[in-house]
Design a protein around this motif. Structure first.
Motif, PDB file in Angstrom:
ATOM      1  N   ARG A 146       0.838  -1.191   0.000  1.00 49.52           N
ATOM      2  CA  ARG A 146       0.000   0.000   0.000  1.00 49.52           C
ATOM      3  C   ARG A 146       0.877   1.246   0.000  1.00 49.52           C
ATOM      4  NH1 ARG A 146      -4.306  -0.574   4.726  1.00 49.52           N
ATOM      5  NH2 ARG A 146      -2.386  -1.003   5.881  1.00 49.52           N
ATOM      6  N   LYS A 147       0.464   2.221  -0.799  1.00 51.68           N
ATOM      7  CA  LYS A 147       1.248   3.438  -0.934  1.00 51.68           C
ATOM      8  C   LYS A 147       0.885   4.432   0.170  1.00 51.68           C
ATOM      9  CE  LYS A 147       1.708   3.148  -5.960  1.00 51.68           C
ATOM     10  NZ  LYS A 147       1.480   3.831  -7.250  1.00 51.68           N
ATOM     11  N   HIS A 148       1.842   5.260   0.506  1.00 49.57           N
ATOM     12  CA  HIS A 148       1.584   6.361   1.431  1.00 49.57           C
ATOM     13  C   HIS A 148       1.597   7.654   0.621  1.00 49.57           C
ATOM     14  CE1 HIS A 148       1.592   9.161   4.674  1.00 49.57           C
ATOM     15  NE2 HIS A 148       2.837   9.579   4.417  1.00 49.57           N
ATOM     16  N   ILE A 149       0.408   8.219   0.411  1.00 47.88           N
ATOM     17  CA  ILE A 149       0.263   9.454  -0.341  1.00 47.88           C
ATOM     18  C   ILE A 149      -0.471  10.454   0.543  1.00 47.88           C
ATOM     19  CG2 ILE A 149      -0.777  10.513  -2.392  1.00 47.88           C
ATOM     20  CD1 ILE A 149      -0.328   7.953  -3.876  1.00 47.88           C
ATOM     21  N   PRO A 150       0.214  11.472   1.040  1.00 53.81           N
ATOM     22  CA  PRO A 150      -0.384  12.402   1.999  1.00 53.81           C
ATOM     23  C   PRO A 150      -1.666  13.069   1.505  1.00 53.81           C
ATOM     24  CG  PRO A 150       1.996  12.699   1.897  1.00 53.81           C
ATOM     25  CD  PRO A 150       1.644  11.760   0.789  1.00 53.81           C
ATOM     26  N   SER A 151      -1.786  13.291   0.210  1.00 50.91           N
ATOM     27  CA  SER A 151      -2.972  13.968  -0.314  1.00 50.91           C
ATOM     28  C   SER A 151      -4.247  13.175  -0.045  1.00 50.91           C
ATOM     29  CB  SER A 151      -2.825  14.196  -1.822  1.00 50.91           C
ATOM     30  OG  SER A 151      -1.762  15.073  -2.100  1.00 50.91           O
ATOM     31  N   VAL A 152      -4.138  11.858   0.013  1.00 53.26           N
ATOM     32  CA  VAL A 152      -5.320  11.022   0.233  1.00 53.26           C
ATOM     33  C   VAL A 152      -5.902  11.274   1.624  1.00 53.26           C
ATOM     34  CG1 VAL A 152      -6.176   8.664   0.403  1.00 53.26           C
ATOM     35  CG2 VAL A 152      -4.514   9.264  -1.375  1.00 53.26           C
ATOM     36  N   SER A 153      -5.056  11.197   2.642  1.00 50.31           N
ATOM     37  CA  SER A 153      -5.524  11.416   4.014  1.00 50.31           C
ATOM     38  C   SER A 153      -6.107  12.813   4.178  1.00 50.31           C
ATOM     39  CB  SER A 153      -4.369  11.215   4.999  1.00 50.31           C
ATOM     40  OG  SER A 153      -3.758   9.955   4.815  1.00 50.31           O
ATOM     41  N   THR A 154      -5.428  13.797   3.599  1.00 48.31           N
ATOM     42  CA  THR A 154      -5.889  15.181   3.715  1.00 48.31           C
ATOM     43  C   THR A 154      -7.249  15.359   3.067  1.00 48.31           C
ATOM     44  OG1 THR A 154      -3.551  15.830   3.521  1.00 48.31           O
ATOM     45  CG2 THR A 154      -5.207  17.566   3.363  1.00 48.31           C
ATOM     46  N   ALA A 155      -7.431  14.770   1.893  1.00 50.73           N
ATOM     47  CA  ALA A 155      -8.700  14.911   1.172  1.00 50.73           C
ATOM     48  C   ALA A 155      -9.858  14.298   1.950  1.00 50.73           C
ATOM     49  CB  ALA A 155      -8.588  14.266  -0.205  1.00 50.73           C
ATOM     50  N   LEU A 156      -9.638  13.137   2.553  1.00 49.96           N
ATOM     51  CA  LEU A 156     -10.709  12.470   3.295  1.00 49.96           C
ATOM     52  C   LEU A 156     -11.103  13.273   4.536  1.00 49.96           C
ATOM     53  CD1 LEU A 156      -9.691   8.710   3.060  1.00 49.96           C
ATOM     54  CD2 LEU A 156     -11.350   9.960   1.692  1.00 49.96           C
ATOM     55  N   ILE A 157     -10.129  13.814   5.231  1.00 55.58           N
ATOM     56  CA  ILE A 157     -10.439  14.604   6.429  1.00 55.58           C
ATOM     57  C   ILE A 157     -11.235  15.854   6.060  1.00 55.58           C
ATOM     58  CG2 ILE A 157      -9.443  15.989   8.283  1.00 55.58           C
ATOM     59  CD1 ILE A 157      -7.113  13.999   8.345  1.00 55.58           C
ATOM     60  N   ILE A 158     -10.771  16.550   5.044  1.00 57.16           N
ATOM     61  CA  ILE A 158     -11.472  17.772   4.626  1.00 57.16           C
ATOM     62  C   ILE A 158     -12.871  17.443   4.112  1.00 57.16           C
ATOM     63  CG2 ILE A 158     -11.441  19.688   2.993  1.00 57.16           C
ATOM     64  CD1 ILE A 158      -8.411  19.669   3.139  1.00 57.16           C
ATOM     65  N   GLY A 159     -12.995  16.367   3.334  1.00 60.66           N
ATOM     66  CA  GLY A 159     -14.295  15.972   2.809  1.00 60.66           C
ATOM     67  C   GLY A 159     -15.295  15.643   3.902  1.00 60.66           C
ATOM     68  N   GLY A 160     -14.842  14.907   4.928  1.00 58.86           N
ATOM     69  CA  GLY A 160     -15.740  14.563   6.031  1.00 58.86           C
ATOM     70  C   GLY A 160     -16.210  15.785   6.800  1.00 58.86           C
ATOM     71  N   ILE A 161     -15.293  16.703   7.065  1.00 56.95           N
ATOM     72  CA  ILE A 161     -15.666  17.925   7.798  1.00 56.95           C
ATOM     73  C   ILE A 161     -16.645  18.776   6.990  1.00 56.95           C
ATOM     74  CG2 ILE A 161     -14.782  20.109   8.717  1.00 56.95           C
ATOM     75  CD1 ILE A 161     -12.187  18.621   9.407  1.00 56.95           C
ATOM     76  N   LEU A 162     -16.368  18.948   5.697  1.00 58.96           N
ATOM     77  CA  LEU A 162     -17.253  19.746   4.852  1.00 58.96           C
ATOM     78  C   LEU A 162     -18.632  19.119   4.729  1.00 58.96           C
ATOM     79  CD1 LEU A 162     -14.821  20.817   1.974  1.00 58.96           C
ATOM     80  CD2 LEU A 162     -15.690  22.218   3.852  1.00 58.96           C
ATOM     81  N   GLY A 163     -18.698  17.777   4.706  1.00 57.07           N
ATOM     82  CA  GLY A 163     -19.985  17.102   4.622  1.00 57.07           C
ATOM     83  C   GLY A 163     -20.850  17.357   5.839  1.00 57.07           C
ATOM     84  N   LEU A 164     -20.248  17.290   7.012  1.00 58.58           N
ATOM     85  CA  LEU A 164     -21.002  17.564   8.239  1.00 58.58           C
ATOM     86  C   LEU A 164     -21.478  19.015   8.285  1.00 58.58           C
ATOM     87  CD1 LEU A 164     -18.800  15.632  10.839  1.00 58.58           C
ATOM     88  CD2 LEU A 164     -21.068  14.982   9.993  1.00 58.58           C
ATOM     89  N   LEU A 165     -20.625  19.935   7.885  1.00 62.05           N
ATOM     90  CA  LEU A 165     -21.015  21.347   7.877  1.00 62.05           C
ATOM     91  C   LEU A 165     -22.156  21.608   6.897  1.00 62.05           C
ATOM     92  CD1 LEU A 165     -17.512  23.117   8.033  1.00 62.05           C
ATOM     93  CD2 LEU A 165     -19.198  22.871   9.875  1.00 62.05           C
ATOM     94  N   GLN A 166     -22.121  20.938   5.741  1.00 64.62           N
ATOM     95  CA  GLN A 166     -23.194  21.121   4.766  1.00 64.62           C
ATOM     96  C   GLN A 166     -24.521  20.600   5.307  1.00 64.62           C
ATOM     97  OE1 GLN A 166     -22.405  19.702   0.770  1.00 64.62           O
ATOM     98  NE2 GLN A 166     -24.590  19.476   0.344  1.00 64.62           N
ATOM     99  N   THR A 167     -24.494  19.456   5.972  1.00 63.47           N
ATOM    100  CA  THR A 167     -25.725  18.913   6.553  1.00 63.47           C
ATOM    101  C   THR A 167     -26.318  19.883   7.564  1.00 63.47           C
ATOM    102  OG1 THR A 167     -25.033  16.619   6.228  1.00 63.47           O
ATOM    103  CG2 THR A 167     -26.691  17.031   7.907  1.00 63.47           C
ATOM    104  N   ILE A 168     -25.498  20.372   8.464  1.00 63.59           N
ATOM    105  CA  ILE A 168     -25.977  21.294   9.498  1.00 63.59           C
ATOM    106  C   ILE A 168     -26.567  22.555   8.872  1.00 63.59           C
ATOM    107  CG2 ILE A 168     -25.251  22.750  11.435  1.00 63.59           C
ATOM    108  CD1 ILE A 168     -23.119  20.590  12.056  1.00 63.59           C
TER     109      ILE A 168
END
Length: 510
Positions: free
Chosen positions: A156-178
């Motif tokens: 499995r590769k370690h690509i920092p952009s992947v982790s960053t994208a998932l964290i930002i996506g999850g936070i933005l999703g919760l904010l949009q719902t609220i």
């Protein structure tokens, strides 16, 4: 800084006198005879673009089927869902489009860099193996090198952009719902739906329920950006088809069997989005270390810098569409219902070109990371030429078939009359739309995010002025005239950047 002649006339004598031997405009005609050739570049574009286009079309097709089911309830409900979808899509695009675009480019660049490093390590270990004497006492050392080489490409590769994208996506999703749950009625008021309008209750119900799926939507789109960066568009296709098939299956059950109406359509859509995100996450965990070794590996600064530029751009881009839906809603439920049908067909077919844009972005991001400018130019010209051909094909199909297909969405005679008025605009703008979307993908692949943002702000300002001027005077037709101008200006912005060889495209005149 170049003279005005250099900007306006990139192939002029002034340009040639500076020792530049190539004309930037030639990139649009480069290898035109090989347009449909099944060479290495053509096959790579097809392998990325076709699954990407199908995946991009899957959700709008599901929305079209939602529209067809809801149209059987009545024109008021159809109009209400149309305005709710416009609001939800605006919020989603503002939140996720910058993230997806940035993620695709960053992952493609990092993956290309990792592959270069792997190739170098593989070459080094191969040379070491050849230098080692073939004696029994060295067999263990040789086998160790061989086993390490065999593991390359399988871990499995370690690509920092992947982790960053998932964290930002999850936070933005919760904010949009609220945001959408708490502010559904004020937002609908702003969109032209008054509290005493018969559209208010079904629109509010649909928007509130569908907002519960925002975290899944944003996470799944972030993961699609990751897979696009890997040039893997088949995995998102399989996940999207599975989710949307579930949506289509559940629609009539919730809407008619359980008698939930528009609320049933929203619930079915939410379930499908969570299914898509779970499928993508399970596949992603097999390829990438999602959890970073430390918080320092995350790239929030890089994402925010470029993401904010694209945020400005996407607000400008989608505001025109949302404002046009608001203008249609102010005309009444019949024009809004007709506008919803035309808009869904317009966007769904145009997304076919987005598949080419994804292919162009992924290939160009890798080419720029490797500094392979010859491949970058070839890929840009090929996807632009294919985009034009696709647009002409869609124009012919929609111009001839939409007259009959419109009856699948509604039986209301007044709505159908307006739909038939909108058909020429939907059909004739397809070549323009296709080129505009492909230009976007090409510029994203070149990481030309600043120009993409600022140019679209100017385009949006001009388009909004046309929309405000034409809609009151010409009504439904005025809205579509303004949207045609808007897409034409978007296409010209992309043509101008590459045609004048500015920014990352200055290599075209070297």
């Amino acid at each position: 800084m170049g003279s005005l002649n250099d900007i306006l006339l990139p192939c002029s004598s002034a340009t040639m006198s500076k020792g530049r031997t190539d004309c930037p405009l030639r990139v649009f005609f480069k290898d035109a005879r090989s347009l449909f050739k099944k060479d290495e570049l053509g096959l790579e574009i097809a392998q990325i673009a076709l699954p990407a286009a199908l995946a991009l079309m899957a959700d709008p097709i599901a929305s079209l089927i939602d529209t067809a089911f809801i149209g059987q309830i009545g024109p008021i409900e159809l109009a209400a869902v149309g305005i709710s979808i416009a609001v939800f899509n605006q919020a989603s695009r503002v939140a996720i489009f910058p993230l997806v675009s940035v993620t695709t480019s960053f992952v493609a660049e990092e993956d290309a860099t990792c592959n270069i490093a792997d190739d170098t390590e593989f070459k080094f270990t191969s040379e070491m193996t050849e230098l080692i004497p073939r004696k029994e006492h060295t067999s263990s050392f040789s086998s160790g090198i061989s086993s390490n080489t065999a593991k390359m490409g399988t871990e499995r590769k370690h690509i920092p952009s992947v982790s960053t994208a998932l964290i930002i996506g999850g936070i933005l999703g919760l904010l949009q719902t609220i945001l959408l749950v708490l502010c559904a009625r004020p937002i609908l008021n702003f969109m032209g739906v008054k509290n005493d309008s018969p559209m208010m209750n079904p629109a509010c119900q649909y928007l509130t329920l569908r907002s519960l799926g925002a975290p899944a939507v944003l996470l799944s789109l972030a993961m699609q950006g990751v897979f696009r960066g890997f040039k893997d568009t088949k995995t998102p296709l399989y996940a999207t088809v599975a989710g949307d098939a579930t949506n289509i299956f559940l629609d009539p059950i919730f809407m008619f069997s359980f008698d939930l109406g528009v609320s049933g359509a929203a619930i079915a859509h939410v379930i499908s989005q969570y299914l898509i995100s779970l499928i993508l996450l399970s596949r992603l965990l097999r390829r990438v270390d999602v959890l970073p070794p430390s918080i320092n590996d995350l790239q929030f600064g890089r994402f925010l810098k470029n993401g904010l530029l694209l945020l400005v751009r996407v607000i400008a881009v989608t505001f025109c569409i949302t404002l046009s839906a608001s203008m249609a809603a102010r005309l009444g439920s019949i024009p809004m219902a007709a506008f919803q049908i035309c808009l869904q067909v317009w966007l769904t077919t145009s997304l076919l070109a987005d598949g080419l844009a994804v292919a162009g972005q992924a290939i160009l991001a890798s080419a720029f990371a490797r500094k392979d400018y010859q491949r970058a130019a070839s890929a840009a010209s090929r996807v632009l030429q294919l985009g034009l051909m696709l647009g002409l094909f869609l124009c012919a199909i929609l111009g001839g078939g939409l007259q009959f297909a419109s009856k699948l969405f509604t039986n209301d005679a007044d709505v159908l009359h307006l739909v038939h008025i909108g058909i020429p605009f939907v059909a004739l703008t397809q070549p323009i739309n296709a080129l505009a979307f492909v230009f976007d993908g090409i510029n994203f692949g070149a990481s030309d995010f600043a120009y993409s943002a600022y140019s679209l702000v100017l385009v949006a300002i001009a388009s909004i002025l046309f929309l405000v001027l034409l809609s009151p005077s010409y009504g439904f037709i005025g809205i579509w005239l303004a949207l045609t101008i808007y897409m034409s200006l978007r296409m010209f912005a992309g043509l101008w950047r590459i045609g004048t060889a500015r920014g990352p495209w200055n290599f075209l005149t070297s």
